[in-house]
Design a protein around this motif. Structure first.
Motif, PDB file in Angstrom:
ATOM      1  N   VAL A   1      -8.440  -7.139  -2.056  1.00 16.97           N
ATOM      2  CA  VAL A   1      -7.743  -6.010  -1.446  1.00 16.97           C
ATOM      3  C   VAL A   1      -6.277  -6.105  -1.841  1.00 16.97           C
ATOM      4  N   ASP A   2      -5.733  -5.040  -2.407  1.00 18.19           N
ATOM      5  CA  ASP A   2      -4.316  -4.946  -2.739  1.00 18.19           C
ATOM      6  C   ASP A   2      -3.638  -3.955  -1.808  1.00 18.19           C
ATOM      7  N   LEU A   3      -2.372  -4.204  -1.499  1.00 16.80           N
ATOM      8  CA  LEU A   3      -1.590  -3.319  -0.638  1.00 16.80           C
ATOM      9  C   LEU A   3      -0.525  -2.598  -1.459  1.00 16.80           C
ATOM     10  N   GLN A   4      -0.309  -1.327  -1.152  1.00 17.76           N
ATOM     11  CA  GLN A   4       0.685  -0.539  -1.868  1.00 17.76           C
ATOM     12  C   GLN A   4       2.085  -0.862  -1.317  1.00 17.76           C
ATOM     13  N   PHE A   5       2.891  -1.531  -2.113  1.00 18.95           N
ATOM     14  CA  PHE A   5       4.236  -1.898  -1.684  1.00 18.95           C
ATOM     15  C   PHE A   5       5.154  -0.689  -1.633  1.00 18.95           C
TER      16      PHE A   5
END
Length: 610
Positions: free
Chosen positions: A357-361
């Motif tokens: 899971v990646d988070l949008q910075f």
């Protein structure tokens, strides 16, 4: 009778492509010296539709595309399934002329032609350099207004004086380090590239070229192939922005199509196969390329790749004899279904793909850009039920081989992995911590707690993962909403489209540097607008570091920074399953992309299938 075997064990891997799921020799019993059995055909299944013949753009870089591009666009090397890097000398050779400065000469072999009969030559290589180095790009140009807001695909021509190749190249890695225009040999068969700095993975930095004559003809409105090639070379050597603008525009988008293009030039091939039919969202058909004279000449005349997103539907198609080869995303239901099918071989193992899971910075969908706030990022990561996902969805398939991955850079079992897990801070997310997440979310000051997650909505395992994350995060006060889409791959990196993404990175090489564009500021695989100057510095150091021990030290430091920035979480290594009917032979998957397709030229129809 069903045969079951174990695939190759997982080893250290590097280069990444967006995954939708998951050497020459043998396989020919035809007695024909050419190897090709006329009229022979087989059908394979894949879980995502093809949409671009240029896998080197930020839009086209996906496994679904590169599986097919691997077979239709030849190159200087490829990995076998041991995995070992094989030099493809029948296409061309590369030679290191100097270590200081690093100087590499690429030469096309005699007799290599495109499927339309035009010679592959230095014009193709020079254009490949221009695109992959971006050395001729217009500085500080913002291309967003020329890209589809939902997918990031280039949809319009660039301004007449703007050059922009959408390869994601950076000036401190790969061909981006070749800032000076390469020298073209007098016989127009070679180019010589001089690197500004040594690059440790130089052998992996120059993928298959696209046809310069086709791009020149379409971009510059020319009819003659030789004239078009010469025009492309002149534009590059003269740094002619007026000509390079349409050339770069066509390179960015001209090879994107979701059904068979009316213009046959767009499927011009150099590999053992060429695209001859393509029905939107149904299948692509590849036929043996009559102009191909390389070492990897195919046995099978025609391969059809059907797009079947539902793994159970793929098993059913195999059972019904509608397809001969499947490599679906493994689930417990898939294992049970395959156990009931006779007349097949099943190969299982661990893939070189990992779920995360990646988070949008930046530029998320949330009104407060929620994950620009580090406390909100940390809070959300504490809610992701990694162990529950592994226990519920992966262990029923893989058993003791189910692997919870706890490093952004190292593969479980690889040198450096155990030390990374001890020091990188991932242990903070070994178990769900709802109370800790609640406290951090309160401290963050965020009032809009909506988190829209992008994932493949037609992928059953991802649907289940989304549901588990949604339920867990709700307990901490997050309102997780559904940004799932069948077109998720094209949406990755699109500003404002989502707040977090759930997908797999699939390894394509053993290079130490090739996973780094995922984390480097502005690089091709950086889909979440992440930027950390210290990480960028470590990337630059890794690009030029040849000492294996120092490479590990730098990666350990970088891994710790990524977890400390609450970049996202890794979840598990993919369990792999490939099944094929007794009608075919020569199927021997690799853990690296393109997995089942790496030796498609060795596939053959058995006596029982004739």
């Amino acid at each position: 009778m069903k045969r079951i075997s174990a695939a190759v064990a997982l080893t250290a891997v590097g280069a990444l492509a967006i995954s939708g799921c998951a050497a020459n020799g043998g396989g020919n019993d035809s007695g024909d010296d050419s190897g090709l059995v006329e009229g022979s055909s087989i059908t394979a299944a894949w879980n995502q539709a093809f949409y671009s013949m240029n896998g080197n753009t930020s839009f086209g870089n996906a496994t679904a595309n590169n599986n097919i591009n691997y077979l239709v666009l030849d190159g200087f090397n490829y990995y076998d399934n041991t995995p070992k890097l094989i030099e493809n000398k029948s296409f061309g050779t590369y030679e290191k002329l100097s270590d200081d400065p690093l100087t590499i000469k690429y030469t096309i072999a005699d007799g290599v032609k495109w499927s339309d009969g035009v010679d592959v030559d230095a014009s193709d290589l020079l254009l490949n350099w221009a695109a992959l180095s971006r050395a001729l790009d217009t500085p500080d140009f913002d291309p967003t207004q020329y890209q589809d807001a939902e997918t990031g695909e280039f949809t319009g021509d660039l301004p007449t004086d703007v050059v922009y190749f959408d390869s994601g190249a950076t000036p401190d890695a790969g061909v981006g380090l070749v800032s000076q225009t390469p020298e073209v040999s007098d016989d127009n068969k070679s180019i010589t590239m001089v690197y500004d700095k040594p690059f440790v993975d130089w052998e992996l930095s120059f993928p298959s070229p696209l046809p310069a004559h086709v791009i020149g003809e379409k971009a510059l409105n020319l009819d003659d192939a030789t004239e078009a090639k010469d025009a492309v070379v002149s534009a590059i050597q003269d740094n002619d922005a007026a000509a390079l603008a349409p050339i770069s525009s066509f390179w960015n988008s001209g090879f994107n199509f979701t059904e068979m293009p009316d213009d046959a030039a767009l499927v011009t091939a150099s590999g053992p196969y060429m695209i001859t039919d393509f029905v939107a969202d149904q299948y692509v058909t590849l036929k043996a390329n009559p102009e191909y004279k390389g070492d990897n000449a195919p046995n099978i005349e025609e391969i059809t790749i059907r797009f079947i997103p539902d793994p159970l539907a793929a098993v059913q198609a195999l059972q019904n004899g509608e397809v001969d080869i499947i490599s679906p995303q493994a689930t417990a239901d898939i294992k049970t279904a395959l156990d009931a099918v006779d007349g097949i071989t099943v190969k299982t193992g661990v893939e070189g793909t990992y779920e995360h899971v990646d988070l949008q910075f930046d530029q998320g969908k949330n009104s407060q850009n929620i994950f620009s706030n580090p406390k909100a990022r940390e809070a959300f990561l504490k809610t992701i039920p990694r162990q529950e996902i592994l226990d519920t969805l992966i262990k029923p398939i893989a058993g003791d081989d189910a692997l919870l991955r706890s490093s952004q850079l190292f593969v479980p079992g690889a040198e450096g992995y155990d030390e990374a897990v001890k020091t990188n801070g991932s242990d903070a997310y070994a178990e769900v911590d709802i109370e800790g997440a609640k406290a951090l979310l309160a401290e963050s000051g965020i009032t809009d707690t909506s988190v829209c997650i992008l994932y493949a909505s037609n992928n059953p395992r991802r649907v289940n993962e989304f549901a588990l994350i949604q339920q867990s995060a709700a307990q901490a006060g997050f309102n997780v909403t559904d940004c799932g889409s069948e077109k998720w791959g094209g949406l990755l990196g699109t500003p404002g489209a989502y707040d977090a993404s759930l997908f797999g990175w699939q390894s394509t090489s053993l290079g130490v540097t090739n996973s780094l564009p995922t984390f480097q500021t502005g690089a091709i695989n950086n889909m979440n607008f992440y930027s950390n100057a210290d990480v960028d510095d470590l990337v630059a150091q890794l690009n030029v570091e040849f000492d294996a021990d120092k490479q590990i030290d730098l990666q350990l430091e970088m891994d710790k920074l990524l977890w400390g920035d609450y970049y996202g979480v890794t979840i598990f290594q993919f369990p792999g399953v490939t099944a094929f009917s007794d009608r075919v032979e020569g199927i021997d998957p690799s853990i690296l992309a393109p997995t089942i397709f790496w030796n498609a030229w060795d596939w053959a129809v058995t006596d029982s299938g004739e």
